[in-house]
Design a protein around this motif. Structure first.
Motif, short mmCIF file in Angstrom:
data_model
loop_
_atom_site.label_atom_id
_atom_site.label_comp_id
_atom_site.label_asym_id
_atom_site.label_seq_id
_atom_site.Cartn_x
_atom_site.Cartn_y
_atom_site.Cartn_z
N ALA A 111 38.94 -34.28 20.33
CA ALA A 111 37.52 -34.56 20.54
C ALA A 111 36.73 -33.26 20.66
O ALA A 111 35.62 -33.15 20.13
N GLN A 112 37.29 -32.28 21.36
CA GLN A 112 36.61 -30.98 21.50
C GLN A 112 36.43 -30.32 20.13
O GLN A 112 35.38 -29.75 19.84
N ASN A 113 37.46 -30.39 19.30
CA ASN A 113 37.38 -29.80 17.96
C ASN A 113 36.34 -30.50 17.10
O ASN A 113 35.57 -29.86 16.38
N TYR A 114 36.30 -31.83 17.19
CA TYR A 114 35.27 -32.58 16.45
C TYR A 114 33.89 -32.19 16.96
O TYR A 114 32.96 -32.01 16.17
N ALA A 115 33.74 -32.07 18.27
CA ALA A 115 32.44 -31.71 18.85
C ALA A 115 31.97 -30.36 18.32
O ALA A 115 30.80 -30.19 17.94
N ARG A 116 32.87 -29.39 18.28
CA ARG A 116 32.52 -28.06 17.77
C ARG A 116 32.13 -28.14 16.29
O ARG A 116 31.18 -27.49 15.85
N LEU A 117 32.86 -28.93 15.53
CA LEU A 117 32.55 -29.06 14.11
C LEU A 117 31.21 -29.76 13.90
O LEU A 117 30.40 -29.33 13.08
N TYR A 118 30.95 -30.82 14.65
CA TYR A 118 29.66 -31.50 14.55
C TYR A 118 28.52 -30.56 14.94
O TYR A 118 27.46 -30.57 14.31
N ASP A 119 28.73 -29.76 16.00
CA ASP A 119 27.70 -28.79 16.41
C ASP A 119 27.45 -27.78 15.29
O ASP A 119 26.30 -27.44 15.00
N TYR A 120 28.52 -27.32 14.67
CA TYR A 120 28.38 -26.36 13.57
C TYR A 120 27.61 -26.97 12.41
O TYR A 120 26.69 -26.35 11.86
N ILE A 121 27.98 -28.18 12.03
CA ILE A 121 27.29 -28.86 10.92
C ILE A 121 25.81 -29.02 11.25
O ILE A 121 24.95 -28.77 10.39
N SER A 122 25.49 -29.41 12.46
CA SER A 122 24.09 -29.57 12.85
C SER A 122 23.33 -28.25 12.76
O SER A 122 22.21 -28.22 12.24
N ARG A 123 23.93 -27.18 13.26
CA ARG A 123 23.27 -25.87 13.19
C ARG A 123 23.05 -25.44 11.74
O ARG A 123 22.00 -24.90 11.39
N ARG A 124 24.03 -25.70 10.90
CA ARG A 124 23.92 -25.33 9.49
C ARG A 124 22.85 -26.16 8.78
O ARG A 124 22.14 -25.65 7.91
N LEU A 125 22.74 -27.43 9.14
CA LEU A 125 21.68 -28.25 8.55
C LEU A 125 20.31 -27.73 8.92
O LEU A 125 19.41 -27.67 8.08
N VAL A 126 20.15 -27.34 10.17
CA VAL A 126 18.87 -26.76 10.61
C VAL A 126 18.60 -25.48 9.84
O VAL A 126 17.47 -25.24 9.38
N GLU A 127 19.62 -24.67 9.64
CA GLU A 127 19.46 -23.43 8.87
C GLU A 127 19.10 -23.73 7.42
O GLU A 127 18.25 -23.06 6.83
N ALA A 128 19.74 -24.75 6.83
CA ALA A 128 19.42 -25.13 5.45
C ALA A 128 17.97 -25.56 5.35
O ALA A 128 17.28 -25.21 4.37
N ASN A 129 17.50 -26.28 6.34
CA ASN A 129 16.11 -26.73 6.34
C ASN A 129 15.17 -25.54 6.43
O ASN A 129 14.18 -25.46 5.70
N ARG A 130 15.49 -24.61 7.31
CA ARG A 130 14.64 -23.44 7.52
C ARG A 130 14.60 -22.54 6.30
O ARG A 130 13.55 -22.06 5.89
N SER A 131 15.75 -22.33 5.67
CA SER A 131 15.85 -21.36 4.59
C SER A 131 15.78 -21.98 3.19
O SER A 131 15.80 -21.25 2.19
N ASN A 132 15.75 -23.31 3.11
CA ASN A 132 15.78 -24.00 1.81
C ASN A 132 16.94 -23.54 0.95
O ASN A 132 16.79 -23.25 -0.23
N ASP A 133 18.12 -23.52 1.56
CA ASP A 133 19.33 -23.04 0.89
C ASP A 133 20.23 -24.23 0.54
O ASP A 133 20.86 -24.83 1.42
N VAL A 134 20.28 -24.54 -0.74
CA VAL A 134 21.10 -25.67 -1.23
C VAL A 134 22.57 -25.44 -0.94
O VAL A 134 23.31 -26.38 -0.65
N ARG A 135 23.00 -24.19 -0.96
CA ARG A 135 24.43 -23.90 -0.72
C ARG A 135 24.86 -24.34 0.68
O ARG A 135 26.00 -24.79 0.85
#
Length: 137
Positions: free
Chosen positions: A81-105
């Motif tokens: 569960a801890q590992n999933y939580a860290r991965l979900y947090d990472y995905i969320s942060r990356r989505l916010v970054e994608a939104n901010r930077s308009n980076d399709v990658r």
């Protein structure tokens, strides 16, 4: 009622019925599907320069990922569960970054990560998952 409104209403009723009848295992699969769909839609909006709609879709994807994280059982799930939580947090942060930077990658990266998790969930036998939940105190 026009045709499109009727279609939306039909989809809402079917979605509600599917949610009410779904097992916990299936609910997670549905959330993951929803997250992947929103990321794919956001990617299309980003490519077409429809930035407001892209932001809304990324926001919905982040909300879905947050829902997946909130559903984790840290007492029974332990390190997994801890590992999933860290991965979900990472995905969320990356989505916010994608939104901010308009980076399709970055959207592609988050889609691959969530897709890999979904493949794992899809490979679990729903009956075995239900039995495991029933045995756990």
């Amino acid at each position: 009622m026009n045709r499109m409104a009727a279609l939306r209403q039909y989809r809402n009723v079917n979605t509600q019925a599917a949610l009410e009848d779904a097992s916990p295992h299936r609910l997670i699969q549905m959330l993951m599907d929803g997250g992947l769909n929103r990321i794919a839609q956001a990617r299309g909006k980003m490519e077409r320069g429809e930035l407001a709609d892209k932001g809304v879709l990324i926001g919905k994807a982040v909300a879905i990922i947050s829902g997946l994280r909130e559903g984790l059982d840290f007492q029974r799930g332990g390190d997994i569960a801890q590992n999933y939580a860290r991965l979900y947090d990472y995905i969320s942060r990356r989505l916010v970054e994608a939104n901010r930077s308009n980076d399709v990658r970055i959207l592609d990266e988050t889609s691959r990560l969530l897709g890999t998790l979904k493949q794992g969930w899809d490979s679990i036998d729903p009956q075995l998952a239900a039995q495991a939940l029933a045995k756990t105190p």
